[in-house]
Motif scaffolding. Sequence first.
Motif, short mmCIF file in Angstrom:
data_model
loop_
_atom_site.label_atom_id
_atom_site.label_comp_id
_atom_site.label_asym_id
_atom_site.label_seq_id
_atom_site.Cartn_x
_atom_site.Cartn_y
_atom_site.Cartn_z
N UNK A 254 0.85 -1.19 0.00
CA UNK A 254 0.00 0.00 0.00
C UNK A 254 0.88 1.24 0.00
N UNK A 255 0.35 2.40 -0.40
CA UNK A 255 1.13 3.65 -0.37
C UNK A 255 1.56 4.00 1.05
N UNK A 256 2.52 4.91 1.17
CA UNK A 256 3.02 5.32 2.48
C UNK A 256 2.45 6.68 2.89
N UNK A 257 1.38 7.10 2.24
CA UNK A 257 0.74 8.36 2.62
C UNK A 257 0.34 8.29 4.10
N UNK A 258 0.69 9.34 4.84
CA UNK A 258 0.38 9.38 6.27
C UNK A 258 1.48 8.81 7.14
N UNK A 259 2.50 8.23 6.57
CA UNK A 259 3.62 7.70 7.36
C UNK A 259 4.40 8.83 8.02
N UNK A 260 5.00 8.50 9.15
CA UNK A 260 5.93 9.41 9.82
C UNK A 260 7.33 8.83 9.67
N UNK A 261 8.19 9.62 9.06
CA UNK A 261 9.56 9.17 8.80
C UNK A 261 10.53 10.02 9.61
N UNK A 262 11.35 9.36 10.41
CA UNK A 262 12.41 10.05 11.15
C UNK A 262 13.64 10.16 10.26
N UNK A 263 14.36 11.25 10.43
CA UNK A 263 15.50 11.51 9.57
C UNK A 263 16.69 12.01 10.39
N UNK A 264 17.87 11.49 10.08
CA UNK A 264 19.11 12.02 10.65
C UNK A 264 20.15 12.06 9.55
N UNK A 265 20.75 13.22 9.33
CA UNK A 265 21.76 13.34 8.29
C UNK A 265 23.07 12.69 8.69
N UNK A 266 23.41 12.77 9.97
CA UNK A 266 24.75 12.29 10.38
C UNK A 266 24.74 11.34 11.57
N UNK A 267 23.57 10.92 12.03
CA UNK A 267 23.43 10.06 13.20
C UNK A 267 24.10 10.67 14.44
N UNK A 268 24.37 11.96 14.34
CA UNK A 268 24.95 12.68 15.47
C UNK A 268 26.45 12.53 15.61
N UNK A 269 27.09 11.69 14.76
CA UNK A 269 28.50 11.39 14.98
C UNK A 269 29.36 11.41 13.71
N UNK A 270 28.77 11.44 12.52
CA UNK A 270 29.54 11.34 11.28
C UNK A 270 29.67 12.68 10.58
N UNK A 271 30.80 12.88 9.90
CA UNK A 271 30.94 13.94 8.92
C UNK A 271 30.32 13.44 7.61
N UNK A 272 29.55 14.28 6.92
CA UNK A 272 28.85 13.84 5.71
C UNK A 272 29.20 14.77 4.55
N UNK A 273 29.61 14.18 3.45
CA UNK A 273 30.01 14.89 2.24
C UNK A 273 28.86 15.74 1.69
N UNK A 274 29.14 16.92 1.15
CA UNK A 274 28.07 17.79 0.63
C UNK A 274 27.21 17.15 -0.46
N UNK A 275 27.80 16.37 -1.37
CA UNK A 275 26.99 15.71 -2.41
C UNK A 275 26.04 14.69 -1.80
N UNK A 276 26.51 13.99 -0.78
CA UNK A 276 25.64 13.03 -0.08
C UNK A 276 24.50 13.77 0.60
N UNK A 277 24.81 14.88 1.25
CA UNK A 277 23.77 15.68 1.90
C UNK A 277 22.73 16.16 0.90
N UNK A 278 23.20 16.68 -0.23
CA UNK A 278 22.27 17.21 -1.25
C UNK A 278 21.33 16.11 -1.75
N UNK A 279 21.88 14.95 -2.07
CA UNK A 279 21.06 13.86 -2.59
C UNK A 279 20.12 13.30 -1.53
N UNK A 280 20.56 13.31 -0.28
CA UNK A 280 19.69 12.84 0.80
C UNK A 280 18.51 13.78 0.99
#
Length: 475
Positions: A254-280
């Motif tokens: 079934x579709x995911x309409x109404x879902x709640x999605x949690x998001x973390x760019x770096x899990x609080x501990x990682x450095x993340x490349x700008x291209x990775x950030x943009x695509x995320x």
Amino acid sequence: MNDLDLCYLSAHEAIGLFKSGKLSPVELMEATIRRAEALKGSVNALTYTHFDEAMDRARKAEAKYAKGARIGVLEGLPVGIKDESDIAGKPTSIGSLIQKDYIADRTSTMNARIMAAGGIAHARTATPEFCCAGTTWSRLWGVTRNPWNPDFTCGGSSGGAGASLASGTSTLATGSDIGGSIRIPASACGVVGYKPPYGRNPDDTPFNLDFFCHTGPMARTVKDAILLQNVMCGPDPQDIASLRPKLRLPLEYKPIKGWKIAFSMNLGVFEVDPDVQKNTLAALDVFRSLGATVEEVDLGWPPHILEAGMGYLEHLFGGYLSTLLEEHGDKMTTYARDFAEKGRVSKSTDFVGSLEVIGEMYRTLGPILDRYDVLVCPTNALPAVPADFDHTTGTVEINGKLVNPSLGWVMTTPFNMMSRCPVLSVPSGRAGTGVPTGLQIVGRTYRDADVFRAGLAFEEAAGPWYGDAAHRPSL
């Protein structure tokens, strides 16, 4: 349909064409073998090849389809088998000079199930020595390169599997994941990789008893990953850790309409490349377009989580390798020897300490997953390191900061620590170098279907990843 189009057919498309009589397994295997021969010097994704036997099996599959006989769900498909698990009567090297003359006398359960379902093991896919690196090169097989940009790694340790899928030399492939070994190459090569919850898929001893360790499917589409996962999973009387009953995942959700999605760019501990950030961030917009709510969360994880994960791996995996040092140390790669030497000096207190950190991590992740349907974050913090990178001598820098050269450039190991959580890696785009980037979809413990539901919705909205020449490596 030309050879290249055949090689990039999804498993589902190929099976449909087999059934309709519009394509023969022989035609697909011939095209796959021609492609593999053409790329063996440039990509180097495969180790042992069994092309003559594969053609015999393809002809038998062709006859089954022609007669309307009973067929397996993978009947006639070329499946790259990681050069780690066994097939009776065939060599298994695990990328090591130590293993170069080893011939298996049994077939690993995972491989037996694939072949029983009609999958054809036409080739073995390359790994780093003993699968203990996030890149894929060895003294035995040389360097496996990223099909999207050969200057960069395809990832590891299931790097040959990722490179084979991305370059069209396998329709499906198997992987294993102890620190990210399915998801790292899935991200770097722009394919789909699934780390199931611990025990979902059987494994060989002794690492079936290591809860960081998972076998799983790799594919070019989410639906194909489900197809292979359904074949691989289920209890095995030889694996005490394998789960009952067998979980069969649906192919439609079934579709995911109404879902709640949690998001973390770096899990609080990682450095993340700008291209990775943009695509995320672009991927998050796709989820929002599907009617899901996306909210950034703070996991509250301590800064030393990677050190704890490495401590666990060095104690068990490194301890296992350390038994080879005295007799075979001169044959080992720098990175395998380094791992073994760390295992030799690891203490039980280090191991117990890692378990305490794992418990601390889940005390914050568990409640977050109770409030959200899934958590998403990047797969690799950096798209890829150089193809011949040696983490025992080289350095890795992200955003001007040095990170752990072994696994500090990927964001996968924390979810080996969170071992009962299913994790699906899907492509999120490409970096300026041409190397793909990936997104991890993390589910609640043993809720496999949730991550596939989210991944399939994302794939359908983002469009097919290998549908035409513009979306394939230009090899």
